[in-house]
Design a protein around this motif. Structure first.
Motif, PDB file in Angstrom:
ATOM      1  N   PRO A 198       0.907  -1.333  -0.065  1.00  0.00           N
ATOM      2  CA  PRO A 198      -0.148  -0.201  -0.208  1.00  0.00           C
ATOM      3  C   PRO A 198       0.843   1.137   0.075  1.00  0.00           C
ATOM      4  O   PRO A 198       0.211   2.273  -0.590  1.00  0.00           O
ATOM      5  CB  PRO A 198      -0.888  -0.140   1.224  1.00  0.00           C
ATOM      6  CG  PRO A 198      -0.936  -1.362   1.404  1.00  0.00           C
ATOM      7  CD  PRO A 198       0.666  -1.941   1.232  1.00  0.00           C
ATOM      8  N   LYS A 199       1.967   1.385   0.549  1.00  0.00           N
ATOM      9  CA  LYS A 199       3.030   2.343   0.567  1.00  0.00           C
ATOM     10  C   LYS A 199       3.496   2.891  -0.996  1.00  0.00           C
ATOM     11  O   LYS A 199       3.674   4.164  -1.252  1.00  0.00           O
ATOM     12  CB  LYS A 199       4.266   2.161   1.268  1.00  0.00           C
ATOM     13  CG  LYS A 199       3.999   2.235   2.773  1.00  0.00           C
ATOM     14  CD  LYS A 199       5.184   2.194   3.475  1.00  0.00           C
ATOM     15  CE  LYS A 199       5.092   2.177   5.210  1.00  0.00           C
ATOM     16  NZ  LYS A 199       6.292   1.974   5.881  1.00  0.00           N
ATOM     17  N   LEU A 200       3.162   1.841  -1.973  1.00  0.00           N
ATOM     18  CA  LEU A 200       3.739   2.009  -3.359  1.00  0.00           C
ATOM     19  C   LEU A 200       2.633   2.602  -4.165  1.00  0.00           C
ATOM     20  O   LEU A 200       2.697   3.118  -5.125  1.00  0.00           O
ATOM     21  CB  LEU A 200       4.495   0.946  -3.613  1.00  0.00           C
ATOM     22  CG  LEU A 200       6.015   0.645  -3.025  1.00  0.00           C
ATOM     23  CD1 LEU A 200       6.294  -0.654  -3.733  1.00  0.00           C
ATOM     24  CD2 LEU A 200       6.563   1.633  -2.969  1.00  0.00           C
ATOM     25  N   THR A 201       1.446   1.907  -3.886  1.00  0.00           N
ATOM     26  CA  THR A 201       0.161   2.135  -4.413  1.00  0.00           C
ATOM     27  C   THR A 201      -1.119   1.970  -3.656  1.00  0.00           C
ATOM     28  O   THR A 201      -1.088   1.391  -2.984  1.00  0.00           O
ATOM     29  CB  THR A 201       0.038   1.320  -5.777  1.00  0.00           C
ATOM     30  OG1 THR A 201      -0.974   1.504  -6.668  1.00  0.00           O
ATOM     31  CG2 THR A 201       0.136  -0.251  -5.332  1.00  0.00           C
ATOM     32  N   CYS A 202      -2.059   2.717  -4.114  1.00  0.00           N
ATOM     33  CA  CYS A 202      -3.321   2.654  -3.243  1.00  0.00           C
ATOM     34  C   CYS A 202      -4.567   2.035  -3.865  1.00  0.00           C
ATOM     35  O   CYS A 202      -5.343   1.444  -3.464  1.00  0.00           O
ATOM     36  CB  CYS A 202      -3.959   3.916  -3.076  1.00  0.00           C
ATOM     37  SG  CYS A 202      -3.169   4.873  -1.838  1.00  0.00           S
ATOM     38  N   PHE A 203      -4.067   1.728  -5.449  1.00  0.00           N
ATOM     39  CA  PHE A 203      -5.272   1.117  -6.186  1.00  0.00           C
ATOM     40  C   PHE A 203      -4.629  -0.270  -6.682  1.00  0.00           C
ATOM     41  O   PHE A 203      -3.826  -0.396  -7.633  1.00  0.00           O
ATOM     42  CB  PHE A 203      -5.813   2.038  -7.290  1.00  0.00           C
ATOM     43  CG  PHE A 203      -6.162   3.342  -6.775  1.00  0.00           C
ATOM     44  CD1 PHE A 203      -7.334   3.334  -6.187  1.00  0.00           C
ATOM     45  CD2 PHE A 203      -5.422   4.426  -6.922  1.00  0.00           C
ATOM     46  CE1 PHE A 203      -7.928   4.773  -5.481  1.00  0.00           C
ATOM     47  CE2 PHE A 203      -5.761   5.684  -6.459  1.00  0.00           C
ATOM     48  CZ  PHE A 203      -6.858   5.769  -5.946  1.00  0.00           C
ATOM     49  N   LEU A 204      -5.794  -1.299  -6.600  1.00  0.00           N
ATOM     50  CA  LEU A 204      -5.651  -2.681  -6.914  1.00  0.00           C
ATOM     51  C   LEU A 204      -6.708  -2.990  -7.973  1.00  0.00           C
ATOM     52  O   LEU A 204      -7.793  -3.160  -7.470  1.00  0.00           O
ATOM     53  CB  LEU A 204      -5.479  -3.705  -5.832  1.00  0.00           C
ATOM     54  CG  LEU A 204      -5.158  -5.115  -6.127  1.00  0.00           C
ATOM     55  CD1 LEU A 204      -3.972  -5.360  -6.786  1.00  0.00           C
ATOM     56  CD2 LEU A 204      -5.405  -6.147  -4.999  1.00  0.00           C
ATOM     57  N   ASN A 205      -6.247  -3.113  -8.937  1.00  0.00           N
ATOM     58  CA  ASN A 205      -7.331  -3.580 -10.057  1.00  0.00           C
ATOM     59  C   ASN A 205      -7.478  -4.929 -10.151  1.00  0.00           C
ATOM     60  O   ASN A 205      -6.625  -5.999 -10.257  1.00  0.00           O
ATOM     61  CB  ASN A 205      -6.844  -3.230 -11.634  1.00  0.00           C
ATOM     62  CG  ASN A 205      -6.593  -1.690 -11.553  1.00  0.00           C
ATOM     63  OD1 ASN A 205      -7.602  -0.859 -11.218  1.00  0.00           O
ATOM     64  ND2 ASN A 205      -5.447  -1.189 -12.224  1.00  0.00           N
ATOM     65  N   ILE A 206      -8.770  -5.610 -10.001  1.00  0.00           N
ATOM     66  CA  ILE A 206      -9.187  -6.964  -9.882  1.00  0.00           C
ATOM     67  C   ILE A 206      -9.974  -7.349 -11.018  1.00  0.00           C
ATOM     68  O   ILE A 206     -11.120  -6.699 -11.200  1.00  0.00           O
ATOM     69  CB  ILE A 206      -9.737  -7.280  -8.470  1.00  0.00           C
ATOM     70  CG1 ILE A 206      -9.053  -6.865  -7.401  1.00  0.00           C
ATOM     71  CG2 ILE A 206     -10.050  -8.733  -8.236  1.00  0.00           C
ATOM     72  CD1 ILE A 206      -9.476  -7.189  -6.264  1.00  0.00           C
ATOM     73  N   GLY A 207      -9.795  -8.285 -11.599  1.00  0.00           N
ATOM     74  CA  GLY A 207     -10.450  -8.766 -12.910  1.00  0.00           C
ATOM     75  C   GLY A 207     -11.133 -10.166 -12.675  1.00  0.00           C
ATOM     76  O   GLY A 207     -10.301 -11.121 -11.902  1.00  0.00           O
ATOM     77  N   LEU A 208     -12.213 -10.580 -13.436  1.00  0.00           N
ATOM     78  CA  LEU A 208     -12.788 -11.800 -13.107  1.00  0.00           C
ATOM     79  C   LEU A 208     -13.304 -12.406 -14.505  1.00  0.00           C
ATOM     80  O   LEU A 208     -14.191 -11.428 -15.115  1.00  0.00           O
ATOM     81  CB  LEU A 208     -14.152 -11.855 -12.280  1.00  0.00           C
ATOM     82  CG  LEU A 208     -14.650 -13.434 -11.905  1.00  0.00           C
ATOM     83  CD1 LEU A 208     -13.839 -14.073 -11.352  1.00  0.00           C
ATOM     84  CD2 LEU A 208     -15.978 -12.988 -11.590  1.00  0.00           C
ATOM     85  N   THR A 209     -12.897 -13.506 -15.032  1.00  0.00           N
ATOM     86  CA  THR A 209     -13.201 -14.130 -16.314  1.00  0.00           C
ATOM     87  C   THR A 209     -14.281 -15.128 -15.675  1.00  0.00           C
ATOM     88  O   THR A 209     -13.728 -16.198 -15.198  1.00  0.00           O
ATOM     89  CB  THR A 209     -12.339 -14.520 -17.021  1.00  0.00           C
ATOM     90  OG1 THR A 209     -11.481 -13.154 -17.521  1.00  0.00           O
ATOM     91  CG2 THR A 209     -12.798 -15.218 -18.445  1.00  0.00           C
ATOM     92  N   TYR A 210     -15.394 -15.264 -16.180  1.00  0.00           N
ATOM     93  CA  TYR A 210     -16.445 -16.348 -15.554  1.00  0.00           C
ATOM     94  C   TYR A 210     -16.727 -17.042 -17.017  1.00  0.00           C
ATOM     95  O   TYR A 210     -16.906 -16.524 -18.169  1.00  0.00           O
ATOM     96  CB  TYR A 210     -17.589 -15.761 -15.157  1.00  0.00           C
ATOM     97  CG  TYR A 210     -18.811 -16.584 -14.906  1.00  0.00           C
ATOM     98  CD1 TYR A 210     -18.847 -17.252 -13.741  1.00  0.00           C
ATOM     99  CD2 TYR A 210     -19.930 -16.496 -16.005  1.00  0.00           C
ATOM    100  CE1 TYR A 210     -19.863 -18.539 -13.646  1.00  0.00           C
ATOM    101  CE2 TYR A 210     -21.073 -17.479 -15.695  1.00  0.00           C
ATOM    102  CZ  TYR A 210     -20.990 -18.643 -14.804  1.00  0.00           C
ATOM    103  OH  TYR A 210     -21.999 -19.378 -14.314  1.00  0.00           O
ATOM    104  N   ASN A 211     -16.921 -18.390 -16.999  1.00  0.00           N
ATOM    105  CA  ASN A 211     -17.550 -19.275 -17.922  1.00  0.00           C
ATOM    106  C   ASN A 211     -18.145 -20.436 -17.339  1.00  0.00           C
ATOM    107  O   ASN A 211     -17.950 -21.103 -16.459  1.00  0.00           O
ATOM    108  CB  ASN A 211     -16.528 -19.645 -18.698  1.00  0.00           C
ATOM    109  CG  ASN A 211     -16.789 -20.735 -20.054  1.00  0.00           C
ATOM    110  OD1 ASN A 211     -17.401 -20.197 -20.714  1.00  0.00           O
ATOM    111  ND2 ASN A 211     -16.413 -21.821 -19.880  1.00  0.00           N
TER     112      ASN A 211
END
Length: 385
Positions: A239-252
């Protein structure tokens, strides 16, 4: 004289054997190694030429033409259909009932055709239905066996009685053969009674399907800390290096008989302290509709907000925990058509992290499983019989 009496017997047996072989080749059902199928007409779609209770004997053909009456299995209805070919489009047959004003929705390929009409026997199907009843079949076999046995017992022997009389030997062989047939009739009678007491229909096998979810995440990194300037799936996040975590989900979702799949999904983050039971939910993605067998969604987790929340809880409650659990949960609900019936299902794939105020990292408790890939197998009931 002995040779002249035996030769006709051998010749007649040969003729009988050949006749039985021809009958077997011509009329043996497909299910026991033959080439013939028997279809009983049920319904009014082929009137006025075919009526309910008629029997149509069909055989496989090398080619089918417009005008042929054929039987095929409709995969959508899960049933066999006997209709007439009225056209050919892109290698598939256009089929229609003679009494229908519409064309069959399913267009079978040549390999899906069971066969075309060979012999048409009006009302013969009702006779077969009559024989299918155990009482009627048993009575018929009993009467036939009785006739054969009585004819054997009451038939007088011709010629002189003697040890060397060929007619006595022939009569003895015939009598033994008829007795053997009588025992066979009794055996098959028992098997027939057992077979016809079994249910004539059963529920079709359940329909298997599988749901798969593949998570991925990324964040802005620092080249001095990571190999690249991007944090990739599997790596810890600071968290000290970045505040935002992008989370992706692929559903099938996959299943051979699933059609018209649709549903909705939403994503949340849940932070918790397992020993005390405290937890807090953070919405990441509001409920979103989808259609089809797959979709991709993306949401962002604010790590700085997460850190602020933890500090507030510890300040207000005095809670002191070295490591928290952070779960990313996607709630998925779907509906689909499976063999003519509507099924529903839910799936909650969860991606688990550990958070110790310094970094966020994958909570891989089972080294044999991929924490980014979640699979759920299930079965749907079938309305077919």
């Amino acid at each position: 004289m002995k040779q002249t009496r035996r030769q006709p017997s051998i010749f007649s047996n040969l003729i009988l054997f050949m006749g039985l072989a021809v009958i077997w080749i011509a009329f043996a059902p497909v299910k026991i190694g033959g080439q013939t199928s028997y279809v009983m007409v049920n319904g009014i779609s082929m009137e006025p030429n075919y009526h309910t209770g008629d029997l149509v004997i069909i055989r496989k053909a090398q080619a089918y033409q417009i005008g042929d009456v054929v039987t095929y299995r409709d995969a959508e209805m899960g049933a066999y259909v006997i209709h007439r070919i009225i056209g050919i489009e892109q290698g598939q047959f256009v089929i229609k009932g003679d009494n229908n004003s519409w064309i069959d929705a399913y267009h079978p390929a040549p390999a899906e055709i069971v066969g075309k009409q060979w012999i048409y026997a009006p009302k013969a199907g009702r006779i077969m239905q009559w024989f299918r009843k155990p009482v009627n079949l048993s009575l018929t076999i009993f009467l036939l066996g009785g006739v054969l046995m009585s004819s054997t017992i009451t038939k007088p022997l011709k010629g002189k009685k003697g040890k060397h009389n060929p007619s006595v030997k022939l009569s003895g062989m015939l009598e033994g053969a008829l007795y053997l047939l009588g025992f066979l009739f009794l055996g098959f009678l028992g098997l027939s009674i057992f077979a016809f007491t079994r249910p004539s229909t059963r529920t079709a096998d359940t329909i298997p399907y599988q749901q798969d979810a593949d998570y991925s995440y990324s964040a802005t990194g620092t080249s001095g800390v990571y190999d690249t300037e991007m944090v990739r799936s599997g790596e810890p996040v600071f968290p000290k290096l970045t505040c935002f975590l992008n989370i992706g989900l692929t559903y099938n979702i996959q299943g051979n008989q699933l059609q018209n799949v649709s549903g909705n999904h939403q994503m949340i983050a849940r932070i918790m302290d397992t020993p005390s039971g405290w937890q807090r939910t953070i919405p990441l993605l509001s409920q979103t509709a989808f259609s089809g067998t797959s979709f991709f969604s993306m949401a962002t987790l604010d790590l700085c907000q997460l850190e602020t929340l933890v500090n507030l809880v510890e300040k207000e409650t005095g809670l002191r925990t070295n490591t928290y659990t952070v779960d990313i949960v996607t709630n998925i609900g779907f509906t689909a058509n499976a063999s003519g019936q509507i099924i529903t299902g839910v799936f909650d794939p969860t991606l688990s992290f550990k958070y110790d105020k310094v970094h966020l990292y994958l909570a891989n408790t089972n080294s044999e499983m991929d924490p980014l890939h979640i699979t759920k197998k299930d079965l749907a009931g079938s309305s077919n019989v």
